[in-house]
Design an enzyme around this catalytic site. Structure first.
Site, PDB file in Angstrom:
ATOM      1  N   TRP A 207      75.772  20.412 121.523  1.00 46.16           N
ATOM      2  CA  TRP A 207      75.907  21.823 121.892  1.00 46.16           C
ATOM      3  C   TRP A 207      74.829  22.714 121.277  1.00 46.16           C
ATOM      4  O   TRP A 207      75.070  23.888 121.007  1.00 46.16           O
ATOM      5  CB  TRP A 207      77.304  22.346 121.516  1.00 46.16           C
ATOM      6  CG  TRP A 207      78.412  21.460 121.964  1.00 46.16           C
ATOM      7  CD1 TRP A 207      78.820  21.245 123.263  1.00 46.16           C
ATOM      8  CD2 TRP A 207      79.249  20.639 121.148  1.00 46.16           C
ATOM      9  NE1 TRP A 207      79.861  20.348 123.293  1.00 46.16           N
ATOM     10  CE2 TRP A 207      80.158  19.958 122.013  1.00 46.16           C
ATOM     11  CE3 TRP A 207      79.356  20.417 119.780  1.00 46.16           C
ATOM     12  CZ2 TRP A 207      81.126  19.069 121.550  1.00 46.16           C
ATOM     13  CZ3 TRP A 207      80.321  19.536 119.315  1.00 46.16           C
ATOM     14  CH2 TRP A 207      81.196  18.880 120.184  1.00 46.16           C
ATOM     15  N   HIS A 208      73.623  22.180 121.110  1.00 41.36           N
ATOM     16  CA  HIS A 208      72.538  22.954 120.511  1.00 41.36           C
ATOM     17  C   HIS A 208      71.465  23.304 121.545  1.00 41.36           C
ATOM     18  O   HIS A 208      70.277  23.387 121.226  1.00 41.36           O
ATOM     19  CB  HIS A 208      71.910  22.184 119.346  1.00 41.36           C
ATOM     20  CG  HIS A 208      72.844  21.994 118.192  1.00 41.36           C
ATOM     21  ND1 HIS A 208      72.555  21.149 117.127  1.00 41.36           N
ATOM     22  CD2 HIS A 208      74.054  22.543 117.914  1.00 41.36           C
ATOM     23  CE1 HIS A 208      73.569  21.181 116.263  1.00 41.36           C
ATOM     24  NE2 HIS A 208      74.477  22.013 116.719  1.00 41.36           N
ATOM     25  N   TYR A 209      71.858  23.521 122.780  1.00 45.83           N
ATOM     26  CA  TYR A 209      70.897  23.857 123.829  1.00 45.83           C
ATOM     27  C   TYR A 209      70.289  25.233 123.554  1.00 45.83           C
ATOM     28  O   TYR A 209      70.890  26.104 122.909  1.00 45.83           O
ATOM     29  CB  TYR A 209      71.558  23.819 125.204  1.00 45.83           C
ATOM     30  CG  TYR A 209      72.911  24.493 125.292  1.00 45.83           C
ATOM     31  CD1 TYR A 209      73.022  25.865 125.466  1.00 45.83           C
ATOM     32  CD2 TYR A 209      74.089  23.755 125.196  1.00 45.83           C
ATOM     33  CE1 TYR A 209      74.243  26.487 125.542  1.00 45.83           C
ATOM     34  CE2 TYR A 209      75.321  24.361 125.266  1.00 45.83           C
ATOM     35  CZ  TYR A 209      75.397  25.730 125.443  1.00 45.83           C
ATOM     36  OH  TYR A 209      76.630  26.354 125.511  1.00 45.83           O
TER      37      TYR A 209
ATOM     38  N   LYS B 237      70.685  12.806 116.042  1.00 45.10           N
ATOM     39  CA  LYS B 237      70.272  13.877 116.953  1.00 45.10           C
ATOM     40  C   LYS B 237      68.754  13.989 116.939  1.00 45.10           C
ATOM     41  O   LYS B 237      68.127  13.939 115.876  1.00 45.10           O
ATOM     42  CB  LYS B 237      70.908  15.198 116.499  1.00 45.10           C
ATOM     43  CG  LYS B 237      70.297  16.458 117.099  1.00 45.10           C
ATOM     44  CD  LYS B 237      70.780  17.706 116.377  1.00 45.10           C
ATOM     45  CE  LYS B 237      69.912  18.905 116.702  1.00 45.10           C
ATOM     46  NZ  LYS B 237      70.336  20.126 115.989  1.00 45.10           N
TER      47      LYS B 237
END
Length: 593
Positions: free
Chosen positions: A527-529, A426
């Site tokens: 899903w870390h927006y 990531k």
């Protein structure tokens, strides 16, 4: 065969749709356990106050109305309710009687459920990447992979937070819902491999963000049961807290007769579609606090008339405040992954180990999958085609039709294809930015969301470095037990590669252009927006909305970067932190909370 040939980028699951829907819908029926605490009720139990009486009846008003019972909203509500009346409005249901939320083995099913009452709401960014938003009391803590790790000291300093209060707020969360993981063989292998390839030192089990390799916390207990932010509500004074679920806030109401707009309440609809008005107390410090997440908070501000004037007028939304920064500078941390097939079944694990590198990437891992004979034939848990993690197809070509075609083609894959685990890389602090824009005025529908993955060249360069680290991990000694497959199994996987859309990691890993294209083609989300209501642009350092009275935003939409390797710890901390700050402002620094 070269080890790298065994590393398969492979997001897939074969969930029997009929059973999946029955599982997800079964969790939505009325069940006494879903209202675990006496202050939680369905939205239809609310009695609206007529507008003519709203400002003269203090008993009908609240000191704080919090919009969004998620990762930040729950600890914030629990803290404020120690001393003041709080109404917490959550658009989703509760997690307590939902087995898909509660158990790690069902992690992927909630994300795959696209029904209206699912705990997650799927969206597809304009980039073509499938994504999800939480729609449940407890927010993202109900649908994520559970990893718990704090922000770095530099991130805390950059945010301007009081370090002493931060270090009081994290343990408040940890003592209630965080656990030490059940550390299995796959996670040990990734730990040892990271150390072998130089992601050192080993920092042991710690919540702290430190360069090197570490084991972090988890919100799954040793029985595989999830503990969410919703459980933090137990810390509230129950006499001061009211939580309504299936309460969808449609807009914030303002008094615009003064020099500055002032929030006075909200309009929301219940599970039956009936509209209600909730109002603030006339006390000077009463506030509406928006904690609807990085998508939901800017979306609600826009629908309430706070945002770029031209965009609001396009949809005939009365302009309360012209602020061109609402919804802008959104980011999502791009992720790429390599599947490592195993000769034997691997115990399920989600994120437990992380490598924090000095090249701007984080390395994590997951393994195994939850398998129930009545519901799942073949599944990769964290990596499931049904949740859109279809990195075997370039983003712009990812569609629901592609997902179903992919599932059908997987039926002939050997069982070994579903044994093993993933190594994830990531990008930390991506520089590529996008935006949230209105596509209509329906709060139930997702706005238009763009992240512009890898539009900044530095992000792409870091992805290349990350994939090269992953390649080294695959060649390391600790992974030899997993990657030494029989020749016939490897041959089956290779022969199936075109038919089943199974991509191999690029063979020419010294070719930067090849790896850059690989990064672009296989990008997915973790899903870390974050962003869209940045401090200094939309809110001030105290999270009050600039130019408006009695309104704050407290959640990940205020972040410039996703804190730590995984943000949930810091989002929960922020809810507690801001709640304590508010109480100390009103009660004095000596206030005990």
């Amino acid at each position: 065969m070269a080890l790298v040939g065994c590393a398969v980028v492979y997001w897939c699951s074969l969930v029997w749709i009929t059973t999946q829907l029955s599982l997800s819908q079964g969790a939505q029926y009325e069940h006494p356990a879903q209202y675990r605490y006496p202050f939680i009720r369905p939205a239809s139990s609310f009695s609206s106050v007529p507008s003519s009486a709203a400002w003269v009846n203090p008993a009908a008003a609240y000191d704080y109305i919090i919009v969004g019972g998620g990762t930040a909203g729950c600890p914030l509500a629990a803290t404020l309710a120690r001393n003041y009346s709080v109404l917490l409005l959550e658009r989703g249901g509760t997690p307590f009687a939902n087995s898909n939320v509660s158990f790690m083995q069902n992690f992927h099913i909630t994300l795959a459920d696209i029904s209206e009452k699912s705990a997650s709401q799927m969206f597809i960014s304009t980039d073509g990447v499938f994504n999800a938003r939480a729609r449940v009391l407890g927010g993202g803590t109900c649908i994520n992979a559970g990893f718990y790790t704090r922000a770095s000291a530099s991130e805390i300093e950059k945010a301007g937070w009081d370090a002493e209060l931060v270090n009081e707020s994290y343990p408040w969360v940890e003592n209630q819902i965080v656990h030490r993981p059940d550390f299995g063989p796959w996670q040990r292998a990734i730990r040892d491999s990271l150390l072998e390839v130089g992601v050192a030192p080993f920092n042991g089990f710690t919540y702290d963000h430190l360069y090197g390799t570490k084991v972090g916390g988890t919100i799954f207990d040793r029985f595989g049961r999830r503990h969410t932010a919703a459980e933090l509500l137990a810390s509230a004074n129950p006499d001061n807290l009211r939580v309504l679920v299936r309460a969808t806030v449609q807009r914030i109401e303002f008094d615009t007769t003064g020099k500055r707009p002032k929030a006075v309440g909200v309009i929301f609809k219940d599970e039956n579609g009936k509209t209600h008005r909730a109002v603030l107390s006339k006390r000077a410090r009463s506030e509406v606090i928006v904690s609807s997440g990085a998508i939901g908070s800017p979306h609600l501000l826009l629908l309430s008339g706070i945002g770029p004037k031209a965009d609001l007028e396009k949809f005939n939304i009365p302009v309360v405040l012209d602020n061109g920064f609402v919804g802008k500078n959104m980011s999502d941390n791009p992720m790429n992954t390599i599947f490592v097939p195993s000769k034997t079944p691997v115990k399920q694990s989600l994120i437990q180990t992380v490598g924090i590198t000095k090249v701007g990437v984080y390395i994590e891992a997951s393994s195994g999958f939850g398998q129930n004979k009545s519901s799942i034939h073949c599944d990769h848990g964290l990596a499931s085609a049904e949740i859109g993690q279809l990195s075997t197809i370039p983003p712009k070509q990812r569609t629901h039709a592609a997902i179903h075609g992919f599932k059908n083609r997987k039926r002939n894959l050997p069982v070994e294809a579903f044994q093993g685990g993933f190594i994830l890389e990531k990008i930390a602090r991506p520089l590529s930015q996008g935006e949230v824009k209105l596509s209509n005025t329906n709060i139930d529908e997702n706005p238009s969301i763009t992240f512009n993955y890898f539009s900044h060249p530095d992000d792409l360069a870091r992805c290349v470095e990350g994939i090269r680290i992953v390649e080294k991990l695959l060649k390391s000694k600790p992974f030899s037990n997993y990657t030494q497959l029989d020749d016939d199994v490897v041959e089956k996987l290779l022969n199936m590669s075109v038919e089943a859309n199974v991509n191999l990691i690029p063979r020419h890993t010294n070719d930067t252009k090849s790896l850059e294209q690989f990064c672009k083609d296989t990008v997915i989300t973790i899903w870390h927006y974050h962003g869209g209501c940045h401090v200094g642009k939309v809110v001030g350092p105290d999270y009050r909305v600039l130019g408006v009275d009695r309104l704050r935003v407290v959640d990940g939409s205020t972040f410039f970067d996703s804190p730590g390797t995984n943000p949930q710890a810091t989002v929960m901390m922020l809810g507690r932190y801001v709640g304590v700050k508010i109480l100390r402002e009103r009660l004095g620094e000596a206030a005990r909370v």
